[in-house]
Design a protein around this motif. Sequence first.
Motif, PDB file in Angstrom:
ATOM      1  N   GLY A 110       0.802  -1.208   0.000  1.00 18.43           N
ATOM      2  CA  GLY A 110       0.000   0.000   0.000  1.00 18.43           C
ATOM      3  C   GLY A 110       0.840   1.266   0.000  1.00 18.43           C
ATOM      4  N   ALA A 111       0.171   2.416  -0.081  1.00 21.07           N
ATOM      5  CA  ALA A 111       0.852   3.703  -0.086  1.00 21.07           C
ATOM      6  C   ALA A 111       1.609   3.938   1.215  1.00 21.07           C
ATOM      7  N   SER A 112       1.137   3.337   2.306  1.00 25.17           N
ATOM      8  CA  SER A 112       1.792   3.496   3.606  1.00 25.17           C
ATOM      9  C   SER A 112       3.061   2.665   3.726  1.00 25.17           C
ATOM     10  N   GLY A 113       3.246   1.726   2.800  1.00 16.42           N
ATOM     11  CA  GLY A 113       4.366   0.789   2.892  1.00 16.42           C
ATOM     12  C   GLY A 113       3.952  -0.537   3.504  1.00 16.42           C
ATOM     13  N   ASP A 114       2.762  -0.579   4.102  1.00 17.76           N
ATOM     14  CA  ASP A 114       2.255  -1.819   4.683  1.00 17.76           C
ATOM     15  C   ASP A 114       1.757  -2.735   3.561  1.00 17.76           C
ATOM     16  N   SER A 115       1.675  -4.034   3.844  1.00 13.54           N
ATOM     17  CA  SER A 115       1.201  -4.991   2.840  1.00 13.54           C
ATOM     18  C   SER A 115      -0.156  -5.545   3.262  1.00 13.54           C
ATOM     19  N   HIS A 116      -0.995  -5.853   2.270  1.00 13.85           N
ATOM     20  CA  HIS A 116      -2.347  -6.339   2.512  1.00 13.85           C
ATOM     21  C   HIS A 116      -2.644  -7.508   1.580  1.00 13.85           C
ATOM     22  N   GLU A 117      -3.269  -8.549   2.110  1.00 18.72           N
ATOM     23  CA  GLU A 117      -3.667  -9.672   1.269  1.00 18.72           C
ATOM     24  C   GLU A 117      -4.998  -9.382   0.600  1.00 18.72           C
ATOM     25  N   LEU A 118      -5.071  -9.656  -0.696  1.00 15.77           N
ATOM     26  CA  LEU A 118      -6.341  -9.688  -1.406  1.00 15.77           C
ATOM     27  C   LEU A 118      -6.611 -11.142  -1.758  1.00 15.77           C
ATOM     28  N   ASP A 119      -7.753 -11.662  -1.333  1.00 15.90           N
ATOM     29  CA  ASP A 119      -8.044 -13.076  -1.551  1.00 15.90           C
ATOM     30  C   ASP A 119      -8.014 -13.428  -3.031  1.00 15.90           C
ATOM     31  N   VAL A 120      -8.583 -12.569  -3.857  1.00 10.30           N
ATOM     32  CA  VAL A 120      -8.532 -12.729  -5.310  1.00 10.30           C
ATOM     33  C   VAL A 120      -8.235 -11.363  -5.912  1.00 10.30           C
ATOM     34  N   SER A 121      -7.290 -11.299  -6.844  1.00  7.05           N
ATOM     35  CA  SER A 121      -6.962 -10.004  -7.443  1.00  7.05           C
ATOM     36  C   SER A 121      -6.540 -10.174  -8.895  1.00  7.05           C
ATOM     37  N   VAL A 122      -6.775  -9.136  -9.678  1.00  8.29           N
ATOM     38  CA  VAL A 122      -6.354  -9.079 -11.074  1.00  8.29           C
ATOM     39  C   VAL A 122      -5.329  -7.960 -11.189  1.00  8.29           C
ATOM     40  N   VAL A 123      -4.134  -8.293 -11.700  1.00 13.47           N
ATOM     41  CA  VAL A 123      -3.041  -7.331 -11.738  1.00 13.47           C
ATOM     42  C   VAL A 123      -2.412  -7.290 -13.134  1.00 13.47           C
ATOM     43  N   SER A 124      -1.465  -6.382 -13.307  1.00 13.92           N
ATOM     44  CA  SER A 124      -0.765  -6.200 -14.580  1.00 13.92           C
ATOM     45  C   SER A 124       0.342  -7.236 -14.761  1.00 13.92           C
ATOM     46  N   THR A 125       0.338  -7.919 -15.891  1.00  7.49           N
ATOM     47  CA  THR A 125       1.403  -8.882 -16.199  1.00  7.49           C
ATOM     48  C   THR A 125       2.759  -8.187 -16.291  1.00  7.49           C
ATOM     49  N   HIS A 126       2.789  -7.017 -16.885  1.00  6.79           N
ATOM     50  CA  HIS A 126       4.046  -6.283 -17.025  1.00  6.79           C
ATOM     51  C   HIS A 126       4.634  -5.956 -15.653  1.00  6.79           C
ATOM     52  N   ASP A 127       3.817  -5.415 -14.756  1.00  3.06           N
ATOM     53  CA  ASP A 127       4.316  -5.035 -13.434  1.00  3.06           C
ATOM     54  C   ASP A 127       4.719  -6.258 -12.620  1.00  3.06           C
ATOM     55  N   ALA A 128       3.962  -7.360 -12.758  1.00  2.00           N
ATOM     56  CA  ALA A 128       4.314  -8.589 -12.049  1.00  2.00           C
ATOM     57  C   ALA A 128       5.627  -9.163 -12.567  1.00  2.00           C
ATOM     58  N   ALA A 129       5.848  -9.077 -13.877  1.00  2.00           N
ATOM     59  CA  ALA A 129       7.081  -9.608 -14.472  1.00  2.00           C
ATOM     60  C   ALA A 129       8.301  -8.849 -13.979  1.00  2.00           C
ATOM     61  N   VAL A 130       8.152  -7.538 -13.795  1.00  4.01           N
ATOM     62  CA  VAL A 130       9.265  -6.744 -13.272  1.00  4.01           C
ATOM     63  C   VAL A 130       9.665  -7.244 -11.889  1.00  4.01           C
ATOM     64  N   LEU A 131       8.665  -7.519 -11.045  1.00  6.21           N
ATOM     65  CA  LEU A 131       8.947  -8.000  -9.694  1.00  6.21           C
ATOM     66  C   LEU A 131       9.525  -9.421  -9.713  1.00  6.21           C
ATOM     67  N   ARG A 132       9.064 -10.249 -10.631  1.00  6.80           N
ATOM     68  CA  ARG A 132       9.581 -11.618 -10.719  1.00  6.80           C
ATOM     69  C   ARG A 132      11.075 -11.638 -11.033  1.00  6.80           C
ATOM     70  N   HIS A 133      11.529 -10.652 -11.768  1.00  5.71           N
ATOM     71  CA  HIS A 133      12.944 -10.603 -12.133  1.00  5.71           C
ATOM     72  C   HIS A 133      13.775  -9.830 -11.111  1.00  5.71           C
ATOM     73  N   GLY A 134      13.168  -9.459  -9.997  1.00  9.04           N
ATOM     74  CA  GLY A 134      13.906  -8.781  -8.938  1.00  9.04           C
ATOM     75  C   GLY A 134      14.698  -9.762  -8.093  1.00  9.04           C
ATOM     76  N   ARG A 135      15.419  -9.231  -7.129  1.00 12.86           N
ATOM     77  CA  ARG A 135      16.284 -10.079  -6.297  1.00 12.86           C
ATOM     78  C   ARG A 135      15.515 -10.711  -5.142  1.00 12.86           C
ATOM     79  N   ASN A 136      14.502 -10.018  -4.605  1.00 13.50           N
ATOM     80  CA  ASN A 136      13.811 -10.495  -3.417  1.00 13.50           C
ATOM     81  C   ASN A 136      12.309 -10.630  -3.661  1.00 13.50           C
ATOM     82  N   ARG A 137      11.706 -11.573  -2.957  1.00  6.35           N
ATOM     83  CA  ARG A 137      10.243 -11.693  -2.966  1.00  6.35           C
ATOM     84  C   ARG A 137       9.628 -10.472  -2.297  1.00  6.35           C
TER      85      ARG A 137
END
Length: 245
Positions: free
Chosen positions: A108-135
């Motif tokens: 989130g904007a605060s820096g905290d993390s929140h679980e969404l039970d079901v979510s639809v996200v951007s493949t491009h943005d997810a791919a960037v994170l997948r190629h990062g160093r940390n989960r």
Amino acid sequence: MPTKPKPVSQELTDAIQQAAVQVSIHAPSFSSGNGKAFETWIFLEAAAVLQTNNAVLARDSHGKPTSEFRVCGAPSNLPTMSTSAASEPCHFLVGDHRELHAGLLHRGASGDSHELDVSVVSTHDAAVLRHGRNREPYQGTRYAGIELKEYDAAGSLPKTYARALLGVALDLDPLRFIYPVELRLGGQAVFHWHDGFFNSPNYMLLTTAALTGPTRSLLNHYRMTWVDCVAAGHLPSEFEAFVSA
């Protein structure tokens, strides 16, 4: 206070199997505790709705085709390419640009993390994170988020859960709470902001219990979709309309 159902009912087991067949998944692996079976059913039903107008394909945590589908048993950061795909949750690729996830953590904007039970996200943005160093929790474009509450259908869901979803949505996508405004100079409108101006995502609270009148009013005021009294194997048309949009 409603109680959580303990065992997974035969009706829910059958609903999961039927939904899995619709999206060409055979015997998905999932945790049966803490409402995860209910989450798996809704997740698979969302995939089935999306494939009406899109190619919906099973993918492992690296984004590669998979024949063994795993649904996470706990809130999960987005795995990286260096993690083992065989032990991480899978997702669905929706068309060329979107992904459907279950139990994904979002930053989130605060820096905290929140679980969404079901979510639809951007493949491009997810791919960037997948190629990062940390989960890390997902951070990027969101198209929709669904909060699920599986409780005894004989009771009503406390307003606390609706308030919690509003708090999550506010931290993840604060711009969606800006109401329409109009800037006027010399009596003429020079700028008009309206719903959808920022392409803000939609959020839904879906529960097996009933929602009280005040809870429904609260969600309606903030343009949050809700569906209550859901029974295994029977989803109302509001769910399909929400996912399709």
